[in-house]
Design an enzyme around this catalytic site. Structure first.
Site, PDB file in Angstrom:
ATOM      1  N   ASP A 131      -0.503   0.868  -0.672  1.00 20.89           N
ATOM      2  CA  ASP A 131      -1.806   0.260  -0.892  1.00 20.89           C
ATOM      3  C   ASP A 131      -2.601   1.067  -1.908  1.00 20.89           C
ATOM      4  O   ASP A 131      -3.064   2.164  -1.620  1.00 20.89           O
ATOM      5  CB  ASP A 131      -2.567   0.180   0.437  1.00 20.89           C
ATOM      6  CG  ASP A 131      -3.757  -0.750   0.372  1.00 20.89           C
ATOM      7  OD1 ASP A 131      -4.196  -1.077  -0.754  1.00 20.89           O
ATOM      8  OD2 ASP A 131      -4.244  -1.162   1.427  1.00 20.89           O
ATOM      9  N   ASP A 181      -3.860  -4.191  -7.932  1.00 19.62           N
ATOM     10  CA  ASP A 181      -3.800  -3.981  -6.480  1.00 19.62           C
ATOM     11  C   ASP A 181      -2.400  -4.285  -5.965  1.00 19.62           C
ATOM     12  O   ASP A 181      -1.913  -5.402  -6.096  1.00 19.62           O
ATOM     13  CB  ASP A 181      -4.830  -4.881  -5.792  1.00 19.62           C
ATOM     14  CG  ASP A 181      -4.885  -4.660  -4.285  1.00 19.62           C
ATOM     15  OD1 ASP A 181      -4.514  -3.557  -3.835  1.00 19.62           O
ATOM     16  OD2 ASP A 181      -5.308  -5.577  -3.568  1.00 19.62           O
TER      17      ASP A 181
END
Length: 444
Positions: free
Chosen positions: A120, A320
């Site tokens: 992440d 992302d």
């Protein structure tokens, strides 16, 4: 016999542990007993659908997977844009069961216990569920038991390692708490040994001592009852493993989500080596970049200059790894749809009413659809049909193929579906990000 100090004993233990793990030590940090800083190392990276993943669910249909990914992508986007959150909370996106997530494998503790975590780039903390559980959700592998780890150490309040936006003090122990919209994780900030191995065919292991991780004793994922043991943060916050080791950056190459056999690497380097053209990494813990425009085929869309500029906390454009599909600012998204329709023709309604643009076509027809190019400052990223369209539903003639992009609610996002078969390199020292198209199944 001369008395031996406790610190000397710990140093001897660390020395023998390092020899056992076949690593070279560095005592550059005065805070810890020992921490090695190898020039570079890598970890195994697999996608959720891989048969090598303990989270592979053969009972899920293709349609089930697509619907789940779309729902969680939209939920993550809404969280990024929530005006009720503070800027620091932007580092803590929802941890949900994304079918198209990418998972790093590593081991924790001494002796090492294998575990898994979602990579992440929008958070810095490495955390996992730990015993004893006050509240834990189900996972397919045993919970980590700190009592069985020889060098596990809780961080006391006031210690220099009690850092980060997440840290709080409770009962003289440094703890963390991360709240998501419908879930949370909290527990102790601890020092542990993390061990990495590149692949199952490569038995040598690399152990890194005294890494700060979150040992979660209270964890909830809301309605989700089964998920990964935790998350592996990779942003520029103080608790990121890159920050802790003083590394220059990292890179990854994401294999296609429909490949259930291949795996690739998450690579860390003391001096990150950028190959190819790059774009500046803007300020902030998230990976903001400057998107100047978008093209469909050879047509540059009439997007006003500065549309994707970051003017506040809730706009701009980020890379992302945790968002599955790309999300674009509303006006540019509408221009993209118009340009696609002009080149391809009328749409086919999405039977699931999830995506905006779909076509009933054969796979070979989709391969002829126009390339979409994102024009970043200094580099163009060409997104081919395989990274643009997703087969929402199979039909007798082919399938309902849909544009795997959504309208953003503020900040625009390059999702991991559009990053497949691209070596993405993050150079922290020089504040650069590069995109190098390649076959990630052969990247090693």
């Amino acid at each position: 016999m001369a008395m031996v100090s406790a610190s000397s004993i710990l140093l001897l233990i660390a020395f023998f542990l390092i020899q056992f793990l076949n690593i070279s030590p560095s005592f550059s940090s005065p805070i810890h007993v020992a921490r090695n800083t190898p020039t570079e190392f890598s970890a195994r990276l697999i996608n959720h659908n891989s048969v090598k993943s303990p989270f592979h669910n053969p009972k899920l249909t293709h349609s089930d997977r697509v619907k789940a990914v779309a729902r969680t992508t939209i939920a993550r986007q809404k969280y990024f844009q929530s005006k009720q959150i503070r800027l620091n909370d932007m580092m803590n996106p929802p941890v949900r069961r994304h079918i198209y997530e990418y998972v790093v494998t590593y081991s924790i503790g001494t002796p090492p216990v294998e575990t898994f975590a979602v990579i992440d780039t929008a958070t810095d903390l490495i955390w996992l569920q730990c015993l004893p559980c006050e509240l834990c959700y189900n996972q397919s592998i045993p919970y980590f038991d700190p009592a069985k780890s020889e060098f596990f150490k809780k961080i006391p309040c006031g210690d220099p390692d009690c850092i980060g936006a997440h840290s709080i003090c409770k009962n003289s122990v440094c703890q963390y708490k991360v709240d998501y919209p419908d879930s949370f994780t909290e527990g102790d900030l601890v020092l542990e040994t993390l061990t990495f191995r590149h692949s199952q065919s490569n038995p040598p292991k690399l152990g890194i001592l005294n890494i700060i991780v979150g040992c979660g004793h209270k964890n909830s994922l809301g309605e989700v009852t089964y998920d990964y043991p935790g998350a592996f943060g990779l942003n520029r916050g103080p608790l990121s493993i890159i920050t802790q080791l003083g590394y220059g950056g990292f890179s990854y190459c994401l294999v296609p989500t429909d490949n259930t056999e291949a795996e690739s690497s998450l690579r860390f380097q003391l001096f990150q080596k950028i190959t190819g053209s790059s774009t500046p990494m803007l300020d902030g813990d998230l990976y903001y970049v400057n998107l100047e425009g978008i093209s469909v085929g050879d047509e540059r869309l009439a997007i006003p200059p500065g549309t994707f500029n970051r003017t506040g906390d809730l706009d701009g454009f980020i890379i992302d790894s945790g968002s599955s599909f790309t999300s674009l600012e509303p006006y540019s998204y509408s221009l993209l749809i118009l340009a696609i329709e002009k080149r391809i023709g009328g749409r086919t309604p999405d039977p699931e009413k999830i995506f905006s643009v779909c076509y009933d076509a054969k796979a070979e027809d989709i391969s002829k659809f126009p390339v979409i190019t994102f024009h970043f400052t200094g580099v163009n990223l060409e997104i081919g049909p395989s990274n643009t369209w997703i087969n929402q539903k199979k039909t007798e003639t082919g399938g309902i193929y849909c544009l795997a992009m959504f309208q953003a609610f503020g900040v625009s996002v390059l999702g991991n579906y559009q990053q497949q078969n691209v070596n993405v390199q993050y150079d922290w020292r020089n504040k650069l990000i590069s995109f190098q198209p390649m076959d990630c199944t052969k990247a090693g």
